[in-house]
Design a protein around this motif. Structure first.
Motif, PDB file in Angstrom:
ATOM      1  N   VAL A  43      36.849  49.563  88.589  1.00 27.37           N
ATOM      2  CA  VAL A  43      37.580  49.892  87.374  1.00 27.37           C
ATOM      3  C   VAL A  43      37.879  48.589  86.647  1.00 27.37           C
ATOM      4  CG1 VAL A  43      39.646  50.928  86.393  1.00 27.37           C
ATOM      5  CG2 VAL A  43      38.599  51.948  88.421  1.00 27.37           C
ATOM      6  N   LEU A  44      37.492  48.522  85.375  1.00 24.30           N
ATOM      7  CA  LEU A  44      37.634  47.291  84.600  1.00 24.30           C
ATOM      8  C   LEU A  44      38.762  47.357  83.576  1.00 24.30           C
ATOM      9  CD1 LEU A  44      33.823  46.717  83.928  1.00 24.30           C
ATOM     10  CD2 LEU A  44      35.216  45.708  85.753  1.00 24.30           C
ATOM     11  N   ALA A  45      38.937  48.531  82.943  1.00 27.54           N
ATOM     12  CA  ALA A  45      39.934  48.669  81.883  1.00 27.54           C
ATOM     13  C   ALA A  45      40.169  50.149  81.612  1.00 27.54           C
ATOM     14  CB  ALA A  45      39.467  47.963  80.611  1.00 27.54           C
ATOM     15  N   THR A  46      41.164  50.441  80.787  1.00 27.20           N
ATOM     16  CA  THR A  46      41.425  51.823  80.381  1.00 27.20           C
ATOM     17  C   THR A  46      41.568  51.897  78.860  1.00 27.20           C
ATOM     18  OG1 THR A  46      43.839  51.625  80.593  1.00 27.20           O
ATOM     19  CG2 THR A  46      42.612  52.315  82.556  1.00 27.20           C
ATOM     20  N   ASN A  47      41.544  53.116  78.357  1.00 33.33           N
ATOM     21  CA  ASN A  47      41.537  53.365  76.919  1.00 33.33           C
ATOM     22  C   ASN A  47      42.216  54.707  76.680  1.00 33.33           C
ATOM     23  OD1 ASN A  47      40.925  52.935  74.258  1.00 33.33           O
ATOM     24  ND2 ASN A  47      38.710  53.004  74.498  1.00 33.33           N
ATOM     25  N   SER A  48      42.635  54.987  75.462  1.00 33.15           N
ATOM     26  CA  SER A  48      43.247  56.284  75.148  1.00 33.15           C
ATOM     27  C   SER A  48      42.741  56.786  73.802  1.00 33.15           C
ATOM     28  CB  SER A  48      44.779  56.172  75.132  1.00 33.15           C
ATOM     29  OG  SER A  48      45.199  55.228  74.167  1.00 33.15           O
ATOM     30  N   MET A  49      43.017  58.056  73.509  1.00 30.70           N
ATOM     31  CA  MET A  49      42.481  58.692  72.313  1.00 30.70           C
ATOM     32  C   MET A  49      43.509  58.787  71.190  1.00 30.70           C
ATOM     33  SD  MET A  49      39.795  61.594  73.505  1.00 30.70           S
ATOM     34  CE  MET A  49      38.779  61.149  72.082  1.00 30.70           C
ATOM     35  N   VAL A  50      42.985  58.717  69.954  1.00 31.87           N
ATOM     36  CA  VAL A  50      43.781  58.927  68.748  1.00 31.87           C
ATOM     37  C   VAL A  50      42.952  59.776  67.790  1.00 31.87           C
ATOM     38  CG1 VAL A  50      45.033  56.748  68.955  1.00 31.87           C
ATOM     39  CG2 VAL A  50      42.898  56.826  67.642  1.00 31.87           C
ATOM     40  N   MET A  51      43.586  60.250  66.755  1.00 28.69           N
ATOM     41  CA  MET A  51      42.867  60.945  65.687  1.00 28.69           C
ATOM     42  C   MET A  51      42.717  59.993  64.508  1.00 28.69           C
ATOM     43  SD  MET A  51      43.481  64.731  64.056  1.00 28.69           S
ATOM     44  CE  MET A  51      45.160  64.465  63.506  1.00 28.69           C
ATOM     45  N   VAL A  52      41.550  60.017  63.883  1.00 30.43           N
ATOM     46  CA  VAL A  52      41.328  59.203  62.687  1.00 30.43           C
ATOM     47  C   VAL A  52      40.911  60.105  61.531  1.00 30.43           C
ATOM     48  CG1 VAL A  52      40.771  57.052  63.860  1.00 30.43           C
ATOM     49  CG2 VAL A  52      38.942  58.708  63.427  1.00 30.43           C
ATOM     50  N   VAL A  53      41.266  59.687  60.322  1.00 23.73           N
ATOM     51  CA  VAL A  53      40.887  60.399  59.101  1.00 23.73           C
ATOM     52  C   VAL A  53      40.319  59.381  58.120  1.00 23.73           C
ATOM     53  CG1 VAL A  53      42.643  62.193  59.435  1.00 23.73           C
ATOM     54  CG2 VAL A  53      43.190  60.152  58.089  1.00 23.73           C
ATOM     55  N   PRO A  54      39.527  59.822  57.137  1.00 28.49           N
ATOM     56  CA  PRO A  54      38.958  58.876  56.165  1.00 28.49           C
ATOM     57  C   PRO A  54      40.040  58.192  55.335  1.00 28.49           C
ATOM     58  CG  PRO A  54      37.833  61.013  56.081  1.00 28.49           C
ATOM     59  CD  PRO A  54      39.075  61.200  56.910  1.00 28.49           C
ATOM     60  N   PRO A  55      39.692  57.075  54.714  1.00 28.24           N
ATOM     61  CA  PRO A  55      40.660  56.386  53.841  1.00 28.24           C
ATOM     62  C   PRO A  55      41.237  57.330  52.791  1.00 28.24           C
ATOM     63  CG  PRO A  55      38.703  55.040  54.146  1.00 28.24           C
ATOM     64  CD  PRO A  55      38.394  56.377  54.765  1.00 28.24           C
ATOM     65  N   GLY A  56      42.545  57.295  52.625  1.00 26.08           N
ATOM     66  CA  GLY A  56      43.194  58.177  51.665  1.00 26.08           C
ATOM     67  C   GLY A  56      43.538  59.543  52.212  1.00 26.08           C
TER      68      GLY A  56
END
Length: 244
Positions: free
Chosen positions: A100-113
């Protein structure tokens, strides 16, 4: 709101990527260079990895990379974005002793504006073009877990084979919202980020292993040692959390 594409078109595109991905990303033997098969979510590190030692990097969905190696694609190091996909490579006898080297998590993204006026995962409905990863890859499996935990019942208009394709659809404005890793959001500052409640409970792991039939065993092991022991500042700079 954007116009939804047919399922047939999406499936055809995924099939084309699966068939041509290796040719497009340089899976052929690299001579003295290491062939590193790395999960799509780690592509933000490509420049940093290439600075460690000469290598050819094949980024893709973890499940696809594991299958390519099992089918005989020349590889020295495998980096996956989940324990489950790495376990499949171990069970197939293609790698051993993953780390195991690292961990990450999720987010939601939307276009600019934020043209869809989406401010929470609970704002998603059938009028929005929502894109996420397919459950066969780690980012999709985690999305399923988050949805179950948060009792969300929103259907995705497209399920992609790698997180990079989710980012691409949101960045192009084709999608109103997408679920990606926090590191992808950090690497694409034009996108607006919306936290996903409960996502921290479902952090994914970045694991690395030397491929058993690699002709560069010592160099591959040295690369993993570097990523495990001397890469913490780089992991952190790109939004990952280094493993303890």
């Amino acid at each position: 709101m954007v116009v939804k594409k047919s399922a047939a078109v999406c499936l055809a595109a995924l099939a084309a990527c699966a068939l041509t991905g290796c040719a497009l990303t340089g899976c052929a033997s690299g001579g003295d260079k290491l062939n590193v098969f790395a999960a799509s979510s780690t592509r933000v590190l490509n420049h940093e990895l290439e600075a460690v030692t000469p290598m050819l990097i094949n980024n893709g969905g973890s499940a696809s990379l594991v299958e390519q190696i099992h089918q005989g694609a020349p590889a020295d190091v495998l980096l996956t974005a989940s324990q489950e996909t790495m376990d499949k490579a171990v069970a197939a006898g293609d790698v051993e002793q993953p780390r195991v080297l690292a961990t990450n998590s999720m987010v939601m993204v939307v276009p600019p504006g934020n043209p869809g006026h989406i401010h929470s995962v609970h704002d998603l409905d059938e009028t929005d073009y929502f894109v996420r990863c397919d459950p066969s890859v780690p980012c999709g499996a985690i999305a399923d877990k988050i949805m179950a935990d948060q009792h969300l019942h929103v259907s995705a208009d497209s399920k992609e084979g790698q997180v990079a394709d989710v980012v691409g659809k949101v960045a192009s404005g084709e999608a109103d919202a997408g679920w990606v890793y926090s590191t992808d959001a950090a690497a694409n500052p034009d996108l607006e980020v919306i936290p996903i409640e409960g996502a921290e409970k479902f952090r994914n792991q970045i694991l690395g292993a030397v491929v058993k039939n690699s002709p560069h065993q010592d160099a591959a092991s040295s690369l993993l040692d570097r990523l495990a022991n001397d890469f913490d500042e780089t992991w952190s700079r790109y939004g990952f959390v280094p493993a303890d």
